[in-house]
Design a protein around this motif. Structure first.
Motif, PDB file in Angstrom:
ATOM      1  N   SER A   8       0.837  -1.201   0.000  1.00 25.56           N
ATOM      2  CA  SER A   8       0.000   0.000   0.000  1.00 25.56           C
ATOM      3  C   SER A   8       0.870   1.248   0.000  1.00 25.56           C
ATOM      4  O   SER A   8       1.975   1.234   0.544  1.00 25.56           O
ATOM      5  CB  SER A   8      -0.886   0.040   1.241  1.00 25.56           C
ATOM      6  OG  SER A   8      -1.826  -0.990   1.218  1.00 25.56           O
ATOM      7  N   PRO A   9       0.377   2.345  -0.576  1.00 24.77           N
ATOM      8  CA  PRO A   9       1.125   3.597  -0.510  1.00 24.77           C
ATOM      9  C   PRO A   9       1.341   4.012   0.950  1.00 24.77           C
ATOM     10  O   PRO A   9       0.477   3.794   1.796  1.00 24.77           O
ATOM     11  CB  PRO A   9       0.215   4.596  -1.227  1.00 24.77           C
ATOM     12  CG  PRO A   9      -0.693   3.767  -2.072  1.00 24.77           C
ATOM     13  CD  PRO A   9      -0.865   2.479  -1.333  1.00 24.77           C
ATOM     14  N   THR A  10       2.495   4.579   1.204  1.00 28.50           N
ATOM     15  CA  THR A  10       2.812   5.038   2.554  1.00 28.50           C
ATOM     16  C   THR A  10       2.851   6.553   2.575  1.00 28.50           C
ATOM     17  O   THR A  10       3.152   7.192   1.562  1.00 28.50           O
ATOM     18  CB  THR A  10       4.161   4.468   3.017  1.00 28.50           C
ATOM     19  OG1 THR A  10       5.159   4.796   2.043  1.00 28.50           O
ATOM     20  CG2 THR A  10       4.090   2.958   3.183  1.00 28.50           C
ATOM     21  N   PRO A  11       2.559   7.162   3.726  1.00 26.09           N
ATOM     22  CA  PRO A  11       2.556   8.624   3.795  1.00 26.09           C
ATOM     23  C   PRO A  11       3.981   9.176   3.704  1.00 26.09           C
ATOM     24  O   PRO A  11       4.910   8.605   4.263  1.00 26.09           O
ATOM     25  CB  PRO A  11       1.932   8.919   5.154  1.00 26.09           C
ATOM     26  CG  PRO A  11       2.153   7.690   5.954  1.00 26.09           C
ATOM     27  CD  PRO A  11       2.188   6.552   4.995  1.00 26.09           C
ATOM     28  N   GLN A  12       4.108  10.256   2.979  1.00 26.02           N
ATOM     29  CA  GLN A  12       5.400  10.939   2.839  1.00 26.02           C
ATOM     30  C   GLN A  12       5.415  12.236   3.627  1.00 26.02           C
ATOM     31  O   GLN A  12       6.467  12.657   4.090  1.00 26.02           O
ATOM     32  CB  GLN A  12       5.674  11.232   1.358  1.00 26.02           C
ATOM     33  CG  GLN A  12       5.659   9.980   0.492  1.00 26.02           C
ATOM     34  CD  GLN A  12       6.707   8.968   0.909  1.00 26.02           C
ATOM     35  OE1 GLN A  12       7.890   9.225   0.831  1.00 26.02           O
ATOM     36  NE2 GLN A  12       6.261   7.815   1.391  1.00 26.02           N
ATOM     37  N   ALA A  13       4.257  12.865   3.754  1.00 25.68           N
ATOM     38  CA  ALA A  13       4.135  14.117   4.506  1.00 25.68           C
ATOM     39  C   ALA A  13       2.711  14.231   5.027  1.00 25.68           C
ATOM     40  O   ALA A  13       1.762  13.820   4.375  1.00 25.68           O
ATOM     41  CB  ALA A  13       4.467  15.308   3.619  1.00 25.68           C
ATOM     42  N   LEU A  14       2.616  14.797   6.221  1.00 26.09           N
ATOM     43  CA  LEU A  14       1.326  14.985   6.879  1.00 26.09           C
ATOM     44  C   LEU A  14       1.322  16.386   7.461  1.00 26.09           C
ATOM     45  O   LEU A  14       2.220  16.725   8.239  1.00 26.09           O
ATOM     46  CB  LEU A  14       1.213  13.947   7.998  1.00 26.09           C
ATOM     47  CG  LEU A  14      -0.155  13.603   8.507  1.00 26.09           C
ATOM     48  CD1 LEU A  14      -0.641  12.360   7.773  1.00 26.09           C
ATOM     49  CD2 LEU A  14      -0.076  13.299   9.975  1.00 26.09           C
ATOM     50  N   THR A  15       0.369  17.216   7.067  1.00 25.06           N
ATOM     51  CA  THR A  15       0.309  18.593   7.536  1.00 25.06           C
ATOM     52  C   THR A  15      -1.097  18.898   8.040  1.00 25.06           C
ATOM     53  O   THR A  15      -2.069  18.678   7.320  1.00 25.06           O
ATOM     54  CB  THR A  15       0.658  19.586   6.409  1.00 25.06           C
ATOM     55  OG1 THR A  15       1.922  19.227   5.847  1.00 25.06           O
ATOM     56  CG2 THR A  15       0.720  21.007   6.940  1.00 25.06           C
ATOM     57  N   VAL A  16      -1.181  19.406   9.251  1.00 30.61           N
ATOM     58  CA  VAL A  16      -2.455  19.841   9.819  1.00 30.61           C
ATOM     59  C   VAL A  16      -2.619  21.326   9.492  1.00 30.61           C
ATOM     60  O   VAL A  16      -1.788  22.139   9.882  1.00 30.61           O
ATOM     61  CB  VAL A  16      -2.493  19.621  11.347  1.00 30.61           C
ATOM     62  CG1 VAL A  16      -3.763  20.210  11.940  1.00 30.61           C
ATOM     63  CG2 VAL A  16      -2.358  18.141  11.676  1.00 30.61           C
ATOM     64  N   HIS A  17      -3.671  21.645   8.755  1.00 26.53           N
ATOM     65  CA  HIS A  17      -3.989  23.037   8.434  1.00 26.53           C
ATOM     66  C   HIS A  17      -5.141  23.461   9.337  1.00 26.53           C
ATOM     67  O   HIS A  17      -6.319  23.236   9.015  1.00 26.53           O
ATOM     68  CB  HIS A  17      -4.380  23.175   6.964  1.00 26.53           C
ATOM     69  CG  HIS A  17      -3.278  22.859   6.012  1.00 26.53           C
ATOM     70  ND1 HIS A  17      -2.262  23.747   5.717  1.00 26.53           N
ATOM     71  CD2 HIS A  17      -3.011  21.739   5.293  1.00 26.53           C
ATOM     72  CE1 HIS A  17      -1.419  23.191   4.844  1.00 26.53           C
ATOM     73  NE2 HIS A  17      -1.859  21.967   4.584  1.00 26.53           N
ATOM     74  N   ALA A  18      -4.794  24.039  10.487  1.00 24.67           N
ATOM     75  CA  ALA A  18      -5.797  24.360  11.503  1.00 24.67           C
ATOM     76  C   ALA A  18      -6.828  25.368  11.012  1.00 24.67           C
ATOM     77  O   ALA A  18      -8.022  25.198  11.258  1.00 24.67           O
ATOM     78  CB  ALA A  18      -5.113  24.873  12.771  1.00 24.67           C
ATOM     79  N   GLN A  19      -6.393  26.414  10.326  1.00 27.51           N
ATOM     80  CA  GLN A  19      -7.327  27.464   9.923  1.00 27.51           C
ATOM     81  C   GLN A  19      -8.358  26.955   8.914  1.00 27.51           C
ATOM     82  O   GLN A  19      -9.541  27.262   9.027  1.00 27.51           O
ATOM     83  CB  GLN A  19      -6.577  28.656   9.349  1.00 27.51           C
ATOM     84  CG  GLN A  19      -7.472  29.861   9.157  1.00 27.51           C
ATOM     85  CD  GLN A  19      -6.681  31.148   9.042  1.00 27.51           C
ATOM     86  OE1 GLN A  19      -5.469  31.152   9.107  1.00 27.51           O
ATOM     87  NE2 GLN A  19      -7.382  32.249   8.866  1.00 27.51           N
ATOM     88  N   SER A  20      -7.922  26.161   7.948  1.00 29.24           N
ATOM     89  CA  SER A  20      -8.864  25.645   6.947  1.00 29.24           C
ATOM     90  C   SER A  20      -9.463  24.306   7.354  1.00 29.24           C
ATOM     91  O   SER A  20     -10.287  23.749   6.632  1.00 29.24           O
ATOM     92  CB  SER A  20      -8.179  25.520   5.578  1.00 29.24           C
ATOM     93  OG  SER A  20      -7.038  24.695   5.669  1.00 29.24           O
ATOM     94  N   ARG A  21      -9.047  23.791   8.519  1.00 28.90           N
ATOM     95  CA  ARG A  21      -9.592  22.539   9.074  1.00 28.90           C
ATOM     96  C   ARG A  21      -9.448  21.360   8.114  1.00 28.90           C
ATOM     97  O   ARG A  21     -10.412  20.635   7.865  1.00 28.90           O
ATOM     98  CB  ARG A  21     -11.050  22.714   9.492  1.00 28.90           C
ATOM     99  CG  ARG A  21     -11.267  23.625  10.663  1.00 28.90           C
ATOM    100  CD  ARG A  21     -12.733  23.606  11.111  1.00 28.90           C
ATOM    101  NE  ARG A  21     -12.919  24.385  12.295  1.00 28.90           N
ATOM    102  CZ  ARG A  21     -13.236  25.684  12.304  1.00 28.90           C
ATOM    103  NH1 ARG A  21     -13.398  26.326  11.185  1.00 28.90           N
ATOM    104  NH2 ARG A  21     -13.384  26.317  13.458  1.00 28.90           N
ATOM    105  N   VAL A  22      -8.248  21.160   7.603  1.00 29.46           N
ATOM    106  CA  VAL A  22      -7.988  20.001   6.758  1.00 29.46           C
ATOM    107  C   VAL A  22      -6.661  19.359   7.137  1.00 29.46           C
ATOM    108  O   VAL A  22      -5.736  20.021   7.598  1.00 29.46           O
ATOM    109  CB  VAL A  22      -7.967  20.330   5.234  1.00 29.46           C
ATOM    110  CG1 VAL A  22      -9.328  20.805   4.748  1.00 29.46           C
ATOM    111  CG2 VAL A  22      -6.884  21.301   4.892  1.00 29.46           C
ATOM    112  N   LEU A  23      -6.610  18.048   6.936  1.00 28.71           N
ATOM    113  CA  LEU A  23      -5.382  17.292   7.084  1.00 28.71           C
ATOM    114  C   LEU A  23      -4.882  17.019   5.673  1.00 28.71           C
ATOM    115  O   LEU A  23      -5.577  16.396   4.873  1.00 28.71           O
ATOM    116  CB  LEU A  23      -5.634  15.971   7.813  1.00 28.71           C
ATOM    117  CG  LEU A  23      -4.420  15.063   7.955  1.00 28.71           C
ATOM    118  CD1 LEU A  23      -3.415  15.673   8.929  1.00 28.71           C
ATOM    119  CD2 LEU A  23      -4.857  13.679   8.442  1.00 28.71           C
ATOM    120  N   GLU A  24      -3.703  17.522   5.364  1.00 27.22           N
ATOM    121  CA  GLU A  24      -3.110  17.279   4.054  1.00 27.22           C
ATOM    122  C   GLU A  24      -2.123  16.131   4.196  1.00 27.22           C
ATOM    123  O   GLU A  24      -1.265  16.151   5.080  1.00 27.22           O
ATOM    124  CB  GLU A  24      -2.398  18.529   3.550  1.00 27.22           C
ATOM    125  CG  GLU A  24      -1.832  18.379   2.165  1.00 27.22           C
ATOM    126  CD  GLU A  24      -1.252  19.676   1.625  1.00 27.22           C
ATOM    127  OE1 GLU A  24      -0.544  19.595   0.604  1.00 27.22           O
ATOM    128  OE2 GLU A  24      -1.489  20.749   2.199  1.00 27.22           O
TER     129      GLU A  24
END
Length: 137
Positions: A8-24
């Motif tokens: 399975s694909p593995t995560p390379q980067a994880l960013t929490v965007h608090a203001q826009s309420r999204v997990l990238e």
């Protein structure tokens, strides 16, 4: 989709965007998803949301403005978010996050259908839980 499947694909980067309420989250196969906190919360893999068996899922409402207040790693296969409404029991495997990202449109459509069937809307407060408490053995 409980854990990371071989290949399975593995995560390379994880960013929490608090203001826009999204997990990238970007994956090894080049996929990049921006998953709204609300979508994560209403689809939490926890028993509190999914139930303990088929047909036991609890429709989540009032989660549009939920924030992600913490994101803890779980081994090398998942993260466990803590949401501003106190929910913190869902463990989101990389496979499950990939599924949420890839299936966002369908998941939102399914959610809209379930809200309509329940004669409620996404901003309604959560209904009180019926039969709370556990039976003693």
């Amino acid at each position: 989709m409980a854990g990371l499947q071989a290949g399975s694909p593995t995560p390379q980067a994880l960013t929490v965007h608090a203001q826009s309420r999204v997990l990238e989250i970007s994956f090894s196969d080049g996929a990049v998803f921006r998953i709204p906190f609300e979508l994560m919360r209403i689809n939490s893999p926890s028993a509190e949301v999914q139930g303990h068996g088929p047909g036991q899922a609890v429709l989540q409402t009032g989660k549009r403005l939920v924030d992600l207040v913490a994101l803890e790693p779980v081994g090398n296969y998942a993260v466990q978010p803590r949401f501003s409404d106190g929910h913190d029991t869902g463990i989101f495997s990389w496979d499950y996050l990939y599924f949420l990202g890839a299936q966002q449109d369908q998941l939102w459509q399914d959610y809209a259908r379930r809200l309509q069937e329940a004669h409620t809307d996404r901003d309604a407060p959560m209904a009180p839980k019926a039969g709370t408490g556990c039976a003693s053995h």
